[in-house]
Motif scaffolding. Structure first.
Motif, PDB file in Angstrom:
ATOM      1  N   GLU A  93      -6.862   7.213   6.811  1.00  0.00           N
ATOM      2  CA  GLU A  93      -7.381   5.981   7.418  1.00  0.00           C
ATOM      3  C   GLU A  93      -8.901   6.073   7.505  1.00  0.00           C
ATOM      4  OE1 GLU A  93      -7.670   4.342  11.962  1.00  0.00           O
ATOM      5  OE2 GLU A  93      -5.713   5.093  11.317  1.00  0.00           O
ATOM      6  N   PRO A  94      -9.650   5.212   6.798  1.00  0.00           N
ATOM      7  CA  PRO A  94     -11.111   5.263   6.904  1.00  0.00           C
ATOM      8  C   PRO A  94     -11.574   4.841   8.292  1.00  0.00           C
ATOM      9  CG  PRO A  94     -10.427   3.380   5.562  1.00  0.00           C
ATOM     10  CD  PRO A  94      -9.183   4.155   5.868  1.00  0.00           C
ATOM     11  N   ILE A  95     -12.517   5.602   8.848  1.00  0.00           N
ATOM     12  CA  ILE A  95     -13.028   5.342  10.198  1.00  0.00           C
ATOM     13  C   ILE A  95     -14.527   5.097  10.109  1.00  0.00           C
ATOM     14  CG2 ILE A  95     -13.237   6.235  12.555  1.00  0.00           C
ATOM     15  CD1 ILE A  95     -10.340   5.924  11.622  1.00  0.00           C
ATOM     16  N   LYS A  96     -14.981   3.956  10.608  1.00  0.00           N
ATOM     17  CA  LYS A  96     -16.418   3.643  10.609  1.00  0.00           C
ATOM     18  C   LYS A  96     -17.160   4.628  11.519  1.00  0.00           C
ATOM     19  CE  LYS A  96     -16.156  -0.315   8.212  1.00  0.00           C
ATOM     20  NZ  LYS A  96     -14.772  -0.217   7.731  1.00  0.00           N
ATOM     21  N   CYS A  97     -18.311   5.096  11.038  1.00  0.00           N
ATOM     22  CA  CYS A  97     -19.078   6.063  11.831  1.00  0.00           C
ATOM     23  C   CYS A  97     -20.528   6.094  11.352  1.00  0.00           C
ATOM     24  CB  CYS A  97     -18.451   7.456  11.724  1.00  0.00           C
ATOM     25  SG  CYS A  97     -18.421   8.124  10.046  1.00  0.00           S
ATOM     26  N   HIS A  98     -21.363   6.794  12.120  1.00  0.00           N
ATOM     27  CA  HIS A  98     -22.764   7.006  11.734  1.00  0.00           C
ATOM     28  C   HIS A  98     -22.928   8.306  10.944  1.00  0.00           C
ATOM     29  CE1 HIS A  98     -22.964   4.486  15.468  1.00  0.00           C
ATOM     30  NE2 HIS A  98     -23.748   3.790  14.671  1.00  0.00           N
ATOM     31  N   SER A  99     -22.180   9.346  11.361  1.00  0.00           N
ATOM     32  CA  SER A  99     -22.266  10.650  10.698  1.00  0.00           C
ATOM     33  C   SER A  99     -20.862  11.099  10.311  1.00  0.00           C
ATOM     34  CB  SER A  99     -22.910  11.696  11.619  1.00  0.00           C
ATOM     35  OG  SER A  99     -24.233  11.313  11.948  1.00  0.00           O
ATOM     36  N   PHE A 100     -20.715  11.599   9.082  1.00  0.00           N
ATOM     37  CA  PHE A 100     -19.408  11.940   8.516  1.00  0.00           C
ATOM     38  C   PHE A 100     -19.442  13.386   8.037  1.00  0.00           C
ATOM     39  CE2 PHE A 100     -16.229  11.425   4.914  1.00  0.00           C
ATOM     40  CZ  PHE A 100     -15.144  11.082   5.707  1.00  0.00           C
ATOM     41  N   ILE A 101     -18.574  14.221   8.602  1.00  0.00           N
ATOM     42  CA  ILE A 101     -18.468  15.623   8.191  1.00  0.00           C
ATOM     43  C   ILE A 101     -17.294  15.738   7.228  1.00  0.00           C
ATOM     44  CG2 ILE A 101     -18.166  18.007   8.942  1.00  0.00           C
ATOM     45  CD1 ILE A 101     -19.228  17.175  11.694  1.00  0.00           C
ATOM     46  N   THR A 102     -17.597  16.052   5.977  1.00  0.00           N
ATOM     47  CA  THR A 102     -16.578  16.027   4.930  1.00  0.00           C
ATOM     48  C   THR A 102     -16.405  17.366   4.246  1.00  0.00           C
ATOM     49  OG1 THR A 102     -15.889  14.922   2.876  1.00  0.00           O
ATOM     50  CG2 THR A 102     -18.251  15.258   3.176  1.00  0.00           C
ATOM     51  N   GLU A 103     -15.192  17.671   3.885  1.00  0.00           N
ATOM     52  CA  GLU A 103     -14.939  18.751   2.935  1.00  0.00           C
ATOM     53  C   GLU A 103     -15.325  18.264   1.542  1.00  0.00           C
ATOM     54  OE1 GLU A 103     -11.689  19.266   0.654  1.00  0.00           O
ATOM     55  OE2 GLU A 103     -10.266  18.034   1.791  1.00  0.00           O
ATOM     56  N   THR A 140     -16.573   4.581   5.211  1.00  0.00           N
ATOM     57  CA  THR A 140     -16.981   4.844   6.598  1.00  0.00           C
ATOM     58  C   THR A 140     -18.234   4.060   6.979  1.00  0.00           C
ATOM     59  OG1 THR A 140     -18.468   6.700   6.099  1.00  0.00           O
ATOM     60  CG2 THR A 140     -16.134   7.224   6.421  1.00  0.00           C
ATOM     61  N   GLU A 141     -19.008   3.620   5.957  1.00  0.00           N
ATOM     62  CA  GLU A 141     -20.301   2.957   6.167  1.00  0.00           C
ATOM     63  C   GLU A 141     -21.278   3.860   6.928  1.00  0.00           C
ATOM     64  OE1 GLU A 141     -19.658  -0.892   7.898  1.00  0.00           O
ATOM     65  OE2 GLU A 141     -18.249  -1.518   6.333  1.00  0.00           O
ATOM     66  N   CYS A 142     -21.129   5.171   6.728  1.00  0.00           N
ATOM     67  CA  CYS A 142     -21.986   6.128   7.446  1.00  0.00           C
ATOM     68  C   CYS A 142     -23.378   6.195   6.816  1.00  0.00           C
ATOM     69  CB  CYS A 142     -21.346   7.515   7.439  1.00  0.00           C
ATOM     70  SG  CYS A 142     -21.231   8.253   5.787  1.00  0.00           S
ATOM     71  N   GLU A 143     -24.299   6.782   7.572  1.00  0.00           N
ATOM     72  CA  GLU A 143     -25.659   7.012   7.083  1.00  0.00           C
ATOM     73  C   GLU A 143     -25.870   8.480   6.741  1.00  0.00           C
ATOM     74  OE1 GLU A 143     -27.477   5.790  10.616  1.00  0.00           O
ATOM     75  OE2 GLU A 143     -26.857   3.688  10.413  1.00  0.00           O
ATOM     76  N   LYS A 144     -25.276   9.360   7.559  1.00  0.00           N
ATOM     77  CA  LYS A 144     -25.438  10.804   7.362  1.00  0.00           C
ATOM     78  C   LYS A 144     -24.112  11.425   6.919  1.00  0.00           C
ATOM     79  CE  LYS A 144     -29.089  11.300  10.825  1.00  0.00           C
ATOM     80  NZ  LYS A 144     -29.533  12.008  12.044  1.00  0.00           N
ATOM     81  N   VAL A 145     -24.215  12.375   5.977  1.00  0.00           N
ATOM     82  CA  VAL A 145     -23.041  13.104   5.501  1.00  0.00           C
ATOM     83  C   VAL A 145     -23.350  14.597   5.542  1.00  0.00           C
ATOM     84  CG1 VAL A 145     -21.413  13.467   3.606  1.00  0.00           C
ATOM     85  CG2 VAL A 145     -22.440  11.203   3.938  1.00  0.00           C
ATOM     86  N   ILE A 146     -22.402  15.355   6.103  1.00  0.00           N
ATOM     87  CA  ILE A 146     -22.529  16.816   6.126  1.00  0.00           C
ATOM     88  C   ILE A 146     -21.346  17.391   5.357  1.00  0.00           C
ATOM     89  CG2 ILE A 146     -22.659  18.890   7.550  1.00  0.00           C
ATOM     90  CD1 ILE A 146     -23.698  17.058   9.830  1.00  0.00           C
TER      91      ILE A 146
END
Length: 341
Positions: free
Chosen positions: A124-134, A291-297
């Protein structure tokens, strides 16, 4: 400078405002757990919080714990920080963790995939500002075929082996991959036999899943009874004394790593089927976009390559070191499981 809502520490991902860790790799007081794989769910924490379907899985693997469960989408507050679990689609019981404080939203994915495997609640995609991804498979070379095509190949392979009076042995991790394989095997061809590590985990998951019958292989199991049927076993059973008694057999592995030329040969496997419980390149990019995020880790996998590509797309992307290892740490867990059978 304002501290980030989630920080990477030597114990794990830490939310200081709530004094809570997400999938920590060292013992802590309070741990939020995304799923039951060994690199994300570890022994030694005082309190565990997880999606409620994950409780029997981590208790089976780690023993009697002080653990509480939440439903998907159910918000709970710790020191004015709001948390919730959301489907990750990785394996049964797997979750993403949403963290919100004063309007700022982070999402930690754990491990995930977008394709519906038929046993896990879909991502389920979740809208957020920062997204921590594998990004276990964060290279353009990884591009998964539809699951139906892969299982058509697996069942064809089994049928051909049966015609030649050979037993089929398919290696799959005991949590998640094994149940996915069992779910989609064509039982009109024959019976499904299981190694103890696979059978034990399958029995834990049966109340949650609609799976076909399986039969545990014991010391008393007759080799003639198994001939022409299929055995689902953990990768660590390959080359073992346990397996040799079922000769003649043909081996296969179901893994995303089978997409690499030479992987099957290095593992001395007869057949490789490309089947992963992790997102491929396009799925990773789609998940991030939604997610429409700005930051990705990026935390584990091909982190440097993947984060550099994200930067070219305009994301504020970087990498962080963790002890998450995708499919690799499961190999160690399986070796422990097989030693107990």
């Amino acid at each position: 400078m304002k501290k980030p809502l989630l920080e990477f520490t030597d114990r794990g991902i830490f939310c200081e405002k709530a004094n809570v860790y997400l999938d920590p790799w060292k013992p802590v007081d309070k741990a939020l757990i995304t799923h039951g794989h060994a690199d994300h769910s570890r022994w030694g924490h005082k309190n565990y919080i997880t999606f409620h379907n994950n409780i029997p899985i981590i208790k089976h693997r780690l023993g009697d714990l002080n653990v509480s469960g939440r439903s998907y989408g159910e918000s709970f507050v710790v020191n004015n920080v709001k948390f919730s679990f959301h489907p990750a689609g990785h394996i049964p019981g797997s979750s993403q963790i949403r963290v919100e404080h004063k309007g700022e939203v982070w999402v930690f994915t754990g491990d995930y995939k977008l394709a519906d495997d038929g046993i896990s609640t879909p991502f389920e995609p979740i809208k957020c500002h920062s997204f921590i991804t594998e990004c276990t498979f964060g290279l353009p070379a990884f591009n998964w075929r539809p699951q139906e095509e892969v299982f058509s190949d697996i069942n064809e392979w089994w049928l051909q082996n049966k015609k030649e009076n050979k037993t089929s042995v398919i290696f799959a991790y005991s949590l998640g991959k094994a149940q996915r394989v069992i779910k989609h095997l064509d039982t009109s061809i024959g019976k499904i036999y299981t190694h103890g590590a696979v059978e034990n985990m399958t029995e834990v998951l049966r109340p949650q899943l609609n799976l076909p019958p399986t039969e545990l292989i014991t010391r008393e199991t007759d080799k003639k009874e198994i001939e022409g049927n299929i055995i689902v076993a953990p990768p660590s059973a390959h080359g073992s004394v346990w397996l040799r008694r079922f000769t003649p057999f043909v081996t296969a592995t179901a893994s995303g790593w089978m997409a690499f030329r030479g992987a099957r040969r290095r593992r001395a496997i007869d057949r490789g089927f490309v089947l992963s419980d992790h997102a491929d390149w396009e799925e990773l990019l789609k998940a991030i976009k939604e997610t429409e995020c700005e930051k990705v880790i990026a935390t584990h996998g091909y982190t440097d390559i993947f984060s550099r590509y994200l930067q070219t797309l305009g994301y504020d992307a970087r990498t962080e070191q963790t002890q998450y290892e995708g499919e690799n740490l499961e190999e160690k867990a399986e070796k422990e499981a097989i030693s107990q059978n």
